[in-house]
Scaffold this motif. Sequence first.
Motif, short mmCIF file in Angstrom:
data_model
loop_
_atom_site.label_atom_id
_atom_site.label_comp_id
_atom_site.label_asym_id
_atom_site.label_seq_id
_atom_site.Cartn_x
_atom_site.Cartn_y
_atom_site.Cartn_z
N VAL A 1 59.83 1.84 35.78
CA VAL A 1 59.64 1.19 34.23
C VAL A 1 58.97 2.15 33.36
N ALA A 2 57.85 2.75 33.88
CA ALA A 2 57.26 3.79 32.78
C ALA A 2 57.90 4.63 32.29
N LEU A 3 59.04 5.24 33.13
CA LEU A 3 59.98 6.17 32.60
C LEU A 3 60.67 5.82 31.42
N VAL A 4 61.26 4.84 31.88
CA VAL A 4 62.18 4.06 30.89
C VAL A 4 61.71 3.77 29.45
N PHE A 5 60.45 3.07 29.69
CA PHE A 5 59.79 2.62 28.39
C PHE A 5 59.52 4.20 27.85
N ALA B 1 61.04 17.58 32.93
CA ALA B 1 60.24 16.42 32.40
C ALA B 1 60.23 15.07 33.34
N THR B 2 61.35 14.70 33.56
CA THR B 2 61.38 13.60 34.43
C THR B 2 60.78 13.76 35.83
N VAL B 3 61.15 15.03 36.34
CA VAL B 3 60.21 15.04 37.68
C VAL B 3 58.90 15.15 37.58
N SER B 4 58.31 15.97 36.73
CA SER B 4 56.82 16.09 36.34
C SER B 4 56.26 14.72 36.06
N ALA B 5 56.70 14.16 35.36
CA ALA B 5 56.23 13.00 34.82
C ALA B 5 56.11 11.68 36.26
N SER B 6 57.34 11.79 36.86
CA SER B 6 57.34 10.96 38.14
C SER B 6 56.42 11.20 39.14
N VAL B 7 55.98 12.61 39.33
CA VAL B 7 55.05 12.98 40.50
C VAL B 7 53.66 12.47 39.78
N VAL B 8 53.40 12.53 38.68
CA VAL B 8 52.12 12.06 38.11
C VAL B 8 51.97 10.45 38.25
N LEU B 9 53.19 10.01 37.66
CA LEU B 9 52.88 8.53 37.65
C LEU B 9 52.83 7.90 39.25
N MET B 10 53.49 8.60 40.00
CA MET B 10 53.67 8.09 41.44
C MET B 10 51.80 8.46 42.06
N VAL B 11 51.43 9.45 41.86
CA VAL B 11 50.17 9.90 42.24
C VAL B 11 49.13 8.63 41.68
N PHE B 12 49.28 8.49 40.39
CA PHE B 12 48.29 7.46 39.87
C PHE B 12 48.42 6.04 40.41
N SER B 13 49.80 5.62 40.90
CA SER B 13 49.90 4.39 41.42
C SER B 13 49.32 4.30 42.88
N LEU B 14 49.19 5.24 43.52
CA LEU B 14 48.53 5.19 44.80
C LEU B 14 47.21 5.17 44.59
N LYS B 15 46.40 5.55 43.54
CA LYS B 15 45.07 5.50 43.10
C LYS B 15 44.69 4.02 42.30
N ALA B 16 45.51 2.97 42.42
CA ALA B 16 45.25 1.74 41.84
C ALA B 16 44.19 1.02 42.55
N PHE B 17 43.25 1.42 43.36
CA PHE B 17 42.30 0.55 44.04
C PHE B 17 41.57 -0.05 42.80
N GLN C 1 49.52 0.95 30.02
CA GLN C 1 48.86 2.06 30.01
C GLN C 1 49.38 3.31 29.98
N PHE C 2 50.45 3.66 30.93
CA PHE C 2 50.87 5.01 31.21
C PHE C 2 52.02 5.14 30.30
N SER C 3 52.73 4.49 29.83
CA SER C 3 53.90 4.60 29.09
C SER C 3 53.86 5.73 27.93
N GLY C 4 52.60 5.66 27.22
CA GLY C 4 52.21 6.67 26.25
C GLY C 4 52.51 7.96 26.60
N TYR C 5 52.00 8.01 28.12
CA TYR C 5 51.70 9.38 28.81
C TYR C 5 53.33 9.96 28.91
N THR C 6 54.31 9.29 29.42
CA THR C 6 55.72 9.63 29.39
C THR C 6 56.27 9.63 28.08
#
Length: 380
Positions: free
Chosen positions: A171-175, A300-316, A254-259
């Motif tokens: 969803v963040a990539l699409v937005f 760009a999609t691959v790089s942004a996807s990796v960053v977003l996935m790592v952030f999702s794992l740190k959502a504690f 929060q992260f759609s601006g980054y993508t």
Amino acid sequence: MATFSEVRELLKRVARTDDGDTTSDSETATDAGSATGDEVATDGGTTRSGDGAVDGEPRTDDEVATDGGEVKTDGGVQQSDGGLRATLEDRVGEDFLESAPFWLPPALLVGLFVYGAVLWNAVISLTDYEGFDDPDYFDLDFDMYVQALTSSQVIDAGVNTLVLMIGFTVVALVFGLLIAVVVDRNIRFENTFRTIYLLPMSLSFVVTAQFWLWMYDYDGVLNNSLGLLGLGPFEFIGNQQIVLASVVFALVWQFSGYTMVVYLAALRAIPTEHFEAARVDGASVVKMYWRVIVPQLKSATVSASVVLMVFSLKAFDFLFALVGGYRPPNGADILATKMVREAFQNQNWAYGSAIAILLFLMALSVIGPYLYYEYTNDNL
């Protein structure tokens, strides 16, 4: 009695007489079969090498090689051609060694406090460490991993983690892509829009959680807005059916601006000729971006996807700030919250460490393929 030097001189004169040599008594040439290019003058006691350097005279800056494979510098220091420094320079380069004082200390600190901590955590996960007892490092097994992989709570948390990671990333990539395409169309107030969209990225997870906790309140802004349309009110946090979607939406905000920034930079790097060629072929704006431009955004999609996935794992910390504790609603419990709850609330240190290793392997499964992809494309 004749001295040793006189006897030696007499023997040399006899040898020259027998060979028919006509050289003077003050100079002797060595045998041609054993000569190495050096001349030996006997009367003055000086030795002259093949390159013309004479003992007792000042040497030049050039190094003189001996038969033993060693070199003597003008300072008189002997060095071996196969020294450790020379070997390292041949293997890793001179710049690598010269920059070692700058990168080696932080590399050692990271290795000790990051990877060393991961290794120690892995060892603890193989024990039965809990409470205030000391861990037994001589009785290691995989019981904690078996317990974690057969626990329904851990399995549910793992499924929620995967759903959060994939849903949030997509969803963040699409937005972000849609916003980047709009901004790339040279709209008015482009800089203002970019600042507005990127501003949430500068906020911490805690601030974002408190903001959306206010938005998701039963009498909050979102429910009041939906009430104008005849919808709601909804329990966005209390309802386990929609709580994970609510978390995903807040993180996307929060992260759609980054993508958007990543995609916008990639769009600006595409040559203008590609856009003009698509227009000449009669392609509409939608077809131009979908068939010509978007396929060129793979990196760009691959790089942004990796960053977003790592952030999702740190959502504690986001979930902790959202619900105010270690126990989010069942529909939003992820591996990170389960790990912290087992370790710091229940003091099951080994069990919490096993869950942490599972989370680490999940993160490694995301980063590993990305590093391999970058390596195969000569970007590492």
